[in-house]
Design an enzyme around this catalytic site. Structure first.
Site, PDB file in Angstrom:
ATOM      1  N   LYS A 128       0.849  -1.198   0.000  1.00 30.55           N
ATOM      2  CA  LYS A 128       0.000   0.000   0.000  1.00 30.55           C
ATOM      3  C   LYS A 128       0.886   1.250   0.000  1.00 30.55           C
ATOM      4  CE  LYS A 128      -3.842   0.380   2.419  1.00 30.55           C
ATOM      5  NZ  LYS A 128      -4.926   0.562   1.452  1.00 30.55           N
TER       6      LYS A 128
HETATM    7  N1  PMP Z   1      -7.537  -3.135  -2.665  1.00 28.67           N
HETATM    8  C1  PMP Z   1      -7.068  -1.882  -2.540  1.00 28.67           C
HETATM    9  C2  PMP Z   1      -6.466  -1.210  -3.714  1.00 28.67           C
HETATM   10  C3  PMP Z   1      -7.165  -1.233  -1.304  1.00 28.67           C
HETATM   11  O1  PMP Z   1      -6.736   0.015  -1.162  1.00 28.67           O
HETATM   12  C4  PMP Z   1      -7.768  -1.898  -0.214  1.00 28.67           C
HETATM   13  C5  PMP Z   1      -7.894  -1.200   1.111  1.00 28.67           C
HETATM   14  N2  PMP Z   1      -6.752  -1.395   1.893  1.00 28.67           N
HETATM   15  C6  PMP Z   1      -8.226  -3.198  -0.398  1.00 28.67           C
HETATM   16  C7  PMP Z   1      -8.104  -3.789  -1.645  1.00 28.67           C
HETATM   17  C8  PMP Z   1      -8.849  -3.985   0.733  1.00 28.67           C
HETATM   18  O2  PMP Z   1      -7.858  -4.333   1.648  1.00 28.67           O
HETATM   19  P1  PMP Z   1      -8.198  -4.511   3.203  1.00 28.67           P
HETATM   20  O3  PMP Z   1      -9.304  -5.450   3.283  1.00 28.67           O
HETATM   21  O4  PMP Z   1      -6.942  -5.039   3.775  1.00 28.67           O
HETATM   22  O5  PMP Z   1      -8.547  -3.163   3.713  1.00 28.67           O
END
Ligand code: PMP
Length: 304
Positions: A157
């Site tokens: 991220k």
């Molecule tokens: N894909 C992207 C591009 C994201 O930014 C997120 C949010 N973090 C997710 C998927 C979902 O991830 P998570 O369930 O860990 O929040």
């Protein structure tokens, strides 16, 4: 956004208004940062942070992948996140940690730029609105493709690469959709601009594999376990656009979006055009797990 009292910066709590940085910070210019999105939920035992250590481990792992130095361990950051929630008296909130580089280098090579860490938290309701959560949202397939592993690290991220998600979301919103779906370079579904995607057909669930370019979401992983334990079969497989057109149900998962039903894609109704029974069951299981109502998943909760 409603301000709270404190933000944690580099080891201490500072007043919300004083949590500022220099305009020559490396991350501001080149996107050399990594961040997380975490939620805390109100439970009978007080605010519980959902899968805190998993989020902090992903954060630190992403920083290492991009060679961003970090002065804190994942455990230090988890402790700091608990402090942010409790010192601000928050019952439920969204938590935003960011590891970034400050001043010291203005070249692309960040060596010499000061590493920093911050964690903020604020009250945040349903990311795609109460109506979106209850009745489902509309999505459009974006003309922008999901970042590819040959150029960036899709599974971290990092701040800079999120321009990809911003482009897709702005395009979708301008076209009248609530959210975007991004395809990968091969033309298969990757994910939403900030969510993973699941589809259900004939009672079986399908989701793109992690090598599709999607982030390996923590909500995705949680839903995987909740639904598998509940007796559902989930297959990780490449999904084409038409697989979603033909699906009985589809939903997004993410920390911000939680479990959000998708009722329409590219102006075509999915199934009946209303959230279906598997989507409803997933929402119920997930919301019960995060609010401490399911004993089997208590180890996912970290009390602030
Ligand atoms: N894909 C992207 C591009 C994201 O930014 C997120 C949010 N973090 C997710 C998927 C979902 O991830 P998570 O369930 O860990 O929040």
């Amino acid at each position: 956004m409603e301000p709270v009292k404190y933000i944690w910066m580099d080891g201490e709590l500072v007043d919300w208004d004083k949590a500022t940085l220099h305009v020559l910070s490396h991350t501001l210019h080149y996107g050399t940062g990594v961040f997380e999105g975490i939620r805390a939920y109100e439970t009978e035992q007080g605010p519980a942070i959902f899968r805190l250590d998993d989020h902090m481990r992903r954060l630190v792992r992403g920083a290492a992948a991009y060679n961003i130095p970090v002065n804190f361990s994942a455990e230090d950051l988890s402790k700091a996140a608990r402090e942010v929630v409790s010192s601000n008296g928050l019952e439920s909130c969204y938590i935003r940690p960011l590891l970034f580089l400050g001043t010291g280098s203005m070249g692309l090579n960040p060596v010499g730029a000061q590493p920093h860490a911050m964690i903020a938290a604020w009250r945040w309701g349903k990311y795609l609105g109460d109506a979106g959560f209850n009745e489902g949202i509309t999505v459009g397939v974006s003309s922008w493709r999901r970042i590819h592993q040959s150029s960036l690290i899709p599974d971290a991220k990092a701040t800079g690469p999120y321009l990809n998600s911003v482009l897709a979301l702005l395009e979708a919103n301008a076209a009248g959709f609530d959210e975007a779906i991004l395809l990968n370079m091969e033309g298969y579904i990757a994910e939403g601009s900030g969510e993973n995607l699941f589809a259900a057909s004939d009672g079986i669930l399908y989701t793109p594999p992690s090598h599709s370019g999607a982030l390996t979401g923590i909500t995705r992983d949680s839903v995987f376990r909740l639904l598998t334990d509940d007796g559902y079969e989930i297959r990780e497989t490449n999904l084409s656009r038409s697989d979603i057109y033909y699906a009985d149900e589809a939903f997004f998962t993410g920390t911000a979006a939680e479990v959000t039903p998708i009722r329409e894609i590219d102006r075509r109704a999915i199934g009946t055009g209303q959230p279906g029974p598997i989507t409803r069951r997933t929402q119920e299981l997930f919301m019960d797990a995060v609010t401490g109502k399911l004993d089997a998943y208590r180890d996912w909760l970290d009390y602030a």
